[in-house]
Design a protein around this motif. Structure first.
Motif, PDB file in Angstrom:
ATOM      1  N   GLY A  76       0.797  -1.216   0.000  1.00 49.95           N
ATOM      2  CA  GLY A  76       0.000   0.000   0.000  1.00 49.95           C
ATOM      3  C   GLY A  76       0.830   1.265   0.000  1.00 49.95           C
ATOM      4  O   GLY A  76       0.292   2.354  -0.090  1.00 49.95           O
ATOM      5  N   LEU A  77       2.139   1.139   0.120  1.00 58.02           N
ATOM      6  CA  LEU A  77       2.984   2.336   0.141  1.00 58.02           C
ATOM      7  C   LEU A  77       2.879   3.086  -1.174  1.00 58.02           C
ATOM      8  O   LEU A  77       2.742   2.491  -2.219  1.00 58.02           O
ATOM      9  CB  LEU A  77       4.453   1.953   0.379  1.00 58.02           C
ATOM     10  N   GLU A  78       2.978   4.397  -1.075  1.00 55.87           N
ATOM     11  CA  GLU A  78       2.716   5.183  -2.277  1.00 55.87           C
ATOM     12  C   GLU A  78       3.940   5.924  -2.807  1.00 55.87           C
ATOM     13  O   GLU A  78       3.841   6.721  -3.714  1.00 55.87           O
ATOM     14  CB  GLU A  78       1.588   6.180  -1.983  1.00 55.87           C
ATOM     15  N   GLU A  79       5.103   5.666  -2.238  1.00 54.72           N
ATOM     16  CA  GLU A  79       6.264   6.465  -2.625  1.00 54.72           C
ATOM     17  C   GLU A  79       7.031   5.938  -3.830  1.00 54.72           C
ATOM     18  O   GLU A  79       8.043   6.488  -4.203  1.00 54.72           O
ATOM     19  CB  GLU A  79       7.262   6.573  -1.474  1.00 54.72           C
ATOM     20  N   GLY A  80       6.610   4.871  -4.395  1.00 54.43           N
ATOM     21  CA  GLY A  80       7.370   4.311  -5.506  1.00 54.43           C
ATOM     22  C   GLY A  80       8.222   3.164  -5.039  1.00 54.43           C
ATOM     23  O   GLY A  80       8.548   3.056  -3.865  1.00 54.43           O
ATOM     24  N   LYS A  81       8.590   2.319  -5.965  1.00 55.44           N
ATOM     25  CA  LYS A  81       9.133   1.031  -5.626  1.00 55.44           C
ATOM     26  C   LYS A  81      10.426   1.052  -4.800  1.00 55.44           C
ATOM     27  O   LYS A  81      10.530   0.386  -3.787  1.00 55.44           O
ATOM     28  CB  LYS A  81       9.380   0.237  -6.902  1.00 55.44           C
ATOM     29  N   ARG A  82      11.394   1.852  -5.222  1.00 49.43           N
ATOM     30  CA  ARG A  82      12.693   1.821  -4.551  1.00 49.43           C
ATOM     31  C   ARG A  82      12.567   2.194  -3.079  1.00 49.43           C
ATOM     32  O   ARG A  82      13.091   1.539  -2.207  1.00 49.43           O
ATOM     33  CB  ARG A  82      13.659   2.781  -5.240  1.00 49.43           C
ATOM     34  N   LYS A  83      11.834   3.277  -2.814  1.00 54.39           N
ATOM     35  CA  LYS A  83      11.657   3.724  -1.440  1.00 54.39           C
ATOM     36  C   LYS A  83      10.837   2.732  -0.626  1.00 54.39           C
ATOM     37  O   LYS A  83      11.075   2.538   0.543  1.00 54.39           O
ATOM     38  CB  LYS A  83      11.011   5.110  -1.414  1.00 54.39           C
ATOM     39  N   ILE A 132       9.456   5.470  11.603  1.00 57.68           N
ATOM     40  CA  ILE A 132       8.839   6.794  11.599  1.00 57.68           C
ATOM     41  C   ILE A 132       9.655   7.900  10.932  1.00 57.68           C
ATOM     42  O   ILE A 132       9.181   9.013  10.787  1.00 57.68           O
ATOM     43  CB  ILE A 132       8.461   7.265  13.038  1.00 57.68           C
ATOM     44  N   VAL A 133      10.878   7.580  10.525  1.00 55.07           N
ATOM     45  CA  VAL A 133      11.691   8.619   9.888  1.00 55.07           C
ATOM     46  C   VAL A 133      11.166   8.883   8.472  1.00 55.07           C
ATOM     47  O   VAL A 133      11.011   7.964   7.689  1.00 55.07           O
ATOM     48  CB  VAL A 133      13.174   8.188   9.810  1.00 55.07           C
ATOM     49  N   PRO A 134      10.866  10.143   8.163  1.00 52.81           N
ATOM     50  CA  PRO A 134      10.356  10.436   6.825  1.00 52.81           C
ATOM     51  C   PRO A 134      11.348  10.005   5.736  1.00 52.81           C
ATOM     52  O   PRO A 134      12.558  10.156   5.904  1.00 52.81           O
ATOM     53  CB  PRO A 134      10.212  11.962   6.830  1.00 52.81           C
ATOM     54  N   LEU A 135      10.809   9.470   4.672  1.00 48.01           N
ATOM     55  CA  LEU A 135      11.655   8.915   3.614  1.00 48.01           C
ATOM     56  C   LEU A 135      12.675   9.897   3.069  1.00 48.01           C
ATOM     57  O   LEU A 135      13.814   9.541   2.807  1.00 48.01           O
ATOM     58  CB  LEU A 135      10.776   8.418   2.463  1.00 48.01           C
ATOM     59  N   HIS A 136      12.279  11.165   2.933  1.00 43.20           N
ATOM     60  CA  HIS A 136      13.202  12.121   2.323  1.00 43.20           C
ATOM     61  C   HIS A 136      14.385  12.439   3.235  1.00 43.20           C
ATOM     62  O   HIS A 136      15.350  13.048   2.808  1.00 43.20           O
ATOM     63  CB  HIS A 136      12.452  13.396   1.914  1.00 43.20           C
ATOM     64  N   GLN A 137      14.304  12.055   4.499  1.00 46.77           N
ATOM     65  CA  GLN A 137      15.428  12.295   5.415  1.00 46.77           C
ATOM     66  C   GLN A 137      16.456  11.163   5.405  1.00 46.77           C
ATOM     67  O   GLN A 137      17.495  11.254   6.043  1.00 46.77           O
ATOM     68  CB  GLN A 137      14.915  12.468   6.842  1.00 46.77           C
ATOM     69  N   ILE A 138      16.145  10.103   4.709  1.00 46.92           N
ATOM     70  CA  ILE A 138      17.063   8.962   4.702  1.00 46.92           C
ATOM     71  C   ILE A 138      18.211   9.187   3.730  1.00 46.92           C
ATOM     72  O   ILE A 138      17.994   9.405   2.541  1.00 46.92           O
ATOM     73  CB  ILE A 138      16.302   7.657   4.370  1.00 46.92           C
ATOM     74  N   VAL A 144      19.450   2.655  11.194  1.00 49.34           N
ATOM     75  CA  VAL A 144      18.218   2.784  11.968  1.00 49.34           C
ATOM     76  C   VAL A 144      18.502   2.757  13.472  1.00 49.34           C
ATOM     77  O   VAL A 144      19.334   1.993  13.941  1.00 49.34           O
ATOM     78  CB  VAL A 144      17.202   1.679  11.566  1.00 49.34           C
ATOM     79  N   ASP A 145      17.853   3.666  14.213  1.00 47.34           N
ATOM     80  CA  ASP A 145      17.905   3.634  15.669  1.00 47.34           C
ATOM     81  C   ASP A 145      16.610   2.963  16.127  1.00 47.34           C
ATOM     82  O   ASP A 145      15.528   3.527  15.962  1.00 47.34           O
ATOM     83  CB  ASP A 145      17.982   5.071  16.216  1.00 47.34           C
ATOM     84  N   PRO A 146      16.714   1.764  16.701  1.00 52.38           N
ATOM     85  CA  PRO A 146      15.509   0.966  16.959  1.00 52.38           C
ATOM     86  C   PRO A 146      14.536   1.626  17.939  1.00 52.38           C
ATOM     87  O   PRO A 146      13.371   1.280  17.965  1.00 52.38           O
ATOM     88  CB  PRO A 146      16.049  -0.325  17.578  1.00 52.38           C
ATOM     89  N   ILE A 147      15.014   2.592  18.737  1.00 53.61           N
ATOM     90  CA  ILE A 147      14.135   3.205  19.735  1.00 53.61           C
ATOM     91  C   ILE A 147      13.596   4.547  19.243  1.00 53.61           C
ATOM     92  O   ILE A 147      12.429   4.865  19.398  1.00 53.61           O
ATOM     93  CB  ILE A 147      14.866   3.322  21.080  1.00 53.61           C
TER      94      ILE A 147
END
Ligand SMILES: [Zn+2]
Ligand SMILES: [Zn+2]
Length: 182
Positions: A76-83, A132-138, A144-147
């Motif tokens: 259901g994600l809408e950002e496109g396949k790679r993301k 919860i990190v927005p995709l554009h910030q990656i 990943v920080d698990p907490i």
């Protein structure tokens, strides 16, 4: 050590190993494991069973093999396949998932739903983990920080966190507010 040999070896059958958890305790030394029916040395992959399995697993709070994840959410994600693949990698990473669950517990952090309390044994340790990190910030070397970056949520809340409203996603806090207001 030998690049050519390594490349050649990939033409044959090989085992791919995935890190599920890390634990540092003298209680899992070779000598101790021998007291719990380990025979000989560990020289490769082995299936854990019986007393040895029970002893080793007693050091882990959550099962290590139940990190399965239904496909519906990522579809259901809408950002496109790679993301989409990037996000589901973080949400499926078994070690990060486990560290997140050890910290928060296994109830939905949106409204405290616990599957085991509601459904019994079949619901034990069942929960989704949302990144919860927005995709554009990656960025490229993002780790990943698990907490800070992950949060346990039930599949319903999870699906809603991946849906858009007027072109943007609701935050965890916003979704909590929606429930309070109802
Ligand atoms: Zn998610
Ligand atoms: Zn929920």
């Amino acid at each position: 050590m030998d690049e050519e040999k390594y490349k050649k070896s990939r033409e044959y059958d090989y085992t791919r190993i995935r890190l599920l958890d890390e634990i540092d305790t003298p209680e899992l030394s070779l000598a101790k494991l021998r007291n719990y029916s380990l025979k000989g040395n560990i020289q490769g992959a082995m299936k854990l069973k019986g007393e040895l399995h029970d002893y080793i697993m007693s050091f882990f709070e959550h099962g290590l093999t139940e990190g399965y994840y239904p496909e519906e959410v990522s579809k259901g994600l809408e950002e496109g396949k790679r993301k989409t693949i990037n996000v589901s990698v973080y949400e499926r990473n078994p070690l990060a998932r486990k560290q997140c669950m050890d910290f928060y517990g296994v109830q939905c952090q949106i409204y405290n739903f616990n599957f085991e309390e509601k459904y019994g044994e079949v619901g034990k340790d069942f929960i989704h983990v949302h990144h919860i990190v927005p995709l554009h910030q990656i960025q490229g070397d993002y780790k990943v920080d698990p907490i800070k970056d992950l949060i346990p949520v039930c599949p319903n809340c999870h699906a809603l966190l991946h849906r858009m409203e007027s072109g943007s996603y609701l935050s965890v806090e916003q979704l909590k507010e929606r429930i309070k207001n109802n």
